[in-house]
Design a protein around this motif. Sequence first.
Motif, mmCIF file in Angstrom:
data_model
loop_
_atom_site.group_PDB
_atom_site.id
_atom_site.type_symbol
_atom_site.label_atom_id
_atom_site.label_comp_id
_atom_site.label_asym_id
_atom_site.label_seq_id
_atom_site.Cartn_x
_atom_site.Cartn_y
_atom_site.Cartn_z
ATOM 1 N N SER A 146 -30.101 36.808 26.286
ATOM 2 C CA SER A 146 -30.543 38.018 25.537
ATOM 3 C C SER A 146 -31.742 37.628 25.267
ATOM 4 O O SER A 146 -32.348 38.513 24.342
ATOM 5 C CB SER A 146 -29.596 38.160 24.346
ATOM 6 O OG SER A 146 -28.293 38.479 24.734
ATOM 7 N N SER A 157 -17.395 40.786 31.561
ATOM 8 C CA SER A 157 -17.943 39.512 32.508
ATOM 9 C C SER A 157 -16.802 39.156 33.419
ATOM 10 O O SER A 157 -15.770 39.256 32.883
ATOM 11 C CB SER A 157 -18.286 38.255 31.695
ATOM 12 O OG SER A 157 -19.246 38.472 30.563
ATOM 13 N N LYS A 165 -16.373 41.616 26.510
ATOM 14 C CA LYS A 165 -17.481 41.084 25.748
ATOM 15 C C LYS A 165 -17.620 41.872 24.385
ATOM 16 O O LYS A 165 -17.293 43.075 24.245
ATOM 17 C CB LYS A 165 -18.677 41.140 26.540
ATOM 18 C CG LYS A 165 -18.990 40.377 27.909
ATOM 19 C CD LYS A 165 -19.907 40.495 28.700
ATOM 20 C CE LYS A 165 -21.325 40.338 27.764
ATOM 21 N NZ LYS A 165 -22.471 40.577 28.649
ATOM 22 N N THR A 219 -21.016 42.475 21.672
ATOM 23 C CA THR A 219 -22.438 42.283 21.363
ATOM 24 C C THR A 219 -22.655 42.708 20.014
ATOM 25 O O THR A 219 -21.950 43.427 19.445
ATOM 26 C CB THR A 219 -23.255 42.729 22.386
ATOM 27 O OG1 THR A 219 -23.264 44.040 22.250
ATOM 28 C CG2 THR A 219 -22.707 42.361 23.785
ATOM 29 N N GLU A 266 -24.717 38.532 22.371
ATOM 30 C CA GLU A 266 -23.171 38.247 22.683
ATOM 31 C C GLU A 266 -22.470 37.793 21.346
ATOM 32 O O GLU A 266 -23.113 36.525 20.938
ATOM 33 C CB GLU A 266 -22.727 37.570 23.858
ATOM 34 C CG GLU A 266 -23.382 38.429 25.051
ATOM 35 C CD GLU A 266 -22.995 37.820 26.237
ATOM 36 O OE1 GLU A 266 -22.374 36.766 26.381
ATOM 37 O OE2 GLU A 266 -23.335 38.368 27.386
ATOM 38 N N HIS A 291 -15.984 36.845 22.686
ATOM 39 C CA HIS A 291 -15.390 37.310 24.182
ATOM 40 C C HIS A 291 -13.744 37.249 23.729
ATOM 41 O O HIS A 291 -13.278 36.361 23.327
ATOM 42 C CB HIS A 291 -15.729 36.445 25.119
ATOM 43 C CG HIS A 291 -17.155 36.314 25.512
ATOM 44 N ND1 HIS A 291 -18.007 37.270 25.791
ATOM 45 C CD2 HIS A 291 -18.131 35.209 25.439
ATOM 46 C CE1 HIS A 291 -19.264 37.182 25.941
ATOM 47 N NE2 HIS A 291 -19.105 35.688 25.735
ATOM 48 N N GLU A 334 -21.831 40.773 35.090
ATOM 49 C CA GLU A 334 -21.940 41.495 34.023
ATOM 50 C C GLU A 334 -21.752 42.917 34.394
ATOM 51 O O GLU A 334 -22.464 43.356 34.849
ATOM 52 C CB GLU A 334 -22.826 41.311 32.912
ATOM 53 C CG GLU A 334 -22.831 39.689 32.292
ATOM 54 C CD GLU A 334 -23.950 39.698 31.405
ATOM 55 O OE1 GLU A 334 -24.575 40.501 30.932
ATOM 56 O OE2 GLU A 334 -24.018 38.235 31.184
ATOM 57 N N ASP A 357 -21.329 30.741 27.689
ATOM 58 C CA ASP A 357 -20.702 30.995 26.316
ATOM 59 C C ASP A 357 -18.837 30.533 26.336
ATOM 60 O O ASP A 357 -18.160 31.271 25.695
ATOM 61 C CB ASP A 357 -20.477 32.553 26.125
ATOM 62 C CG ASP A 357 -21.715 33.108 25.496
ATOM 63 O OD1 ASP A 357 -22.779 32.103 24.951
ATOM 64 O OD2 ASP A 357 -22.236 34.115 25.449
ATOM 65 N N SER A 376 -28.997 34.419 22.253
ATOM 66 C CA SER A 376 -28.087 33.307 22.280
ATOM 67 C C SER A 376 -28.218 31.936 21.686
ATOM 68 O O SER A 376 -27.207 31.289 21.239
ATOM 69 C CB SER A 376 -27.277 33.414 23.923
ATOM 70 O OG SER A 376 -26.821 34.547 24.106
#
Length: 421
Positions: free
Chosen positions: A167, A207, A225, A227, A235, A238, A273, A293, A376
């Motif tokens: 990000s 994802s 996901k 965000t 993010e 998840h 993604e 992640d 992130s």
Amino acid sequence: MPDLPAGRPANNRLLMVMPYEQLVRKAVAAGFRVWSLWDPALRGPAYLSQVAEHSEELLRADFGDVAGLRALVAKTARAHRVHAVLHMGSEATMVPVAAEAERLGLALNPASALRLLNDKAALRETLNTTPETTVAARCATTPADVRRAVAGRSLPAVVKPTGSAGSRGVALLRSAADLDRWEAAVRREGVPGPYLVEDYLTGPEFSVETLSSGGRHRLIGITAKQTSGPPGFVETGHFFPAPLSEPDRAAVLRATTDLLDRCGYRFGPAHTEVVLTSRGPRVVESQARLGGDRIPLLIATASGFDIEQAVFGILSDGRLPRPPEPHRHAAIRFFRLPPGRLTGTGDTGAIRALSHVHALHFPHAPGGLLPPVTNSATRHGYAVVHADTPQQAVRRLDEVESMLAASVAETGGPRQEGAAR
């Protein structure tokens, strides 16, 4: 490129570039002898000693010196007669390493496939050859070029670096003020171009994790996901498996495998993604690596399937594994506290002792400063839980945050993505 064998390879020698410690360990467990190549500027001595423990040899290189890196790949591969060169680390060095491996006949993927997957502008150009996968986009070299690109189109639009991750440098532009803030941020954080300005895609985001062998692709799982939303789309969590209808699941998978086919991707993991828009799925980006992640941990927690280990199974025998069958749900939440000085926390040991908590990462102690969450890398930690339903997963993550009981003396820094939940 080396052929993947029908049985365990007679030559089990593997050169791994930028391998994470657990990958070397799992490669060795699968029967490979591993020579590891790392840049010591990117990991500390303690971590590299763990890599070395499982390696035949740990070689060091400056990843910023592309010619030197390629020369060391060639020298090591020849000296130890390796069977293949494998790079599943960060994208920055994948293409030159693959190009050298290709020259030596040791590449698992053509360098052209990695360039198309990892370069967001090249990927978008590839996808925009057919109407059903098109997303209007324009590449810009400098922030000044971004301004010219934005001036020539309607808003909102998304701007992002073509070669960055996590990000960094991503923003939603709805006004001239948003553009000013984005330019100030990329200059302050040193996020280089080129940049991509493209349509803002609305809809749920997913994802998609796949494994490939011989140009065939197997779905391993789809993760829903969460965000922070605009402006930075950091993010925040998840859920695996994603709650998708079968038609939507099939459409997301088709979009992913179509992309991998177009790029000529042949071997290994891919992390793609996808946004499910009102016009159907649209690929946002893809990388020729495992998902970050802690997505591999979510898959393992929900299904028992070890996607990292499966990579070396494919390398051993060329066969794609059976897709995992999740028997429960797994979820991760990333902590986003206000910026400031941490004044206290709860009992992290009690959190880790909970049977449904599979990971807790909170590397902060009272007295330390918490930065604002702008990408992130600046998130403050995470927790991973399992549950019988997504709703129960949310309750368990709420419980973890309540037990964490982090208190912060705020400093008044930027809070657009660093506010407490």
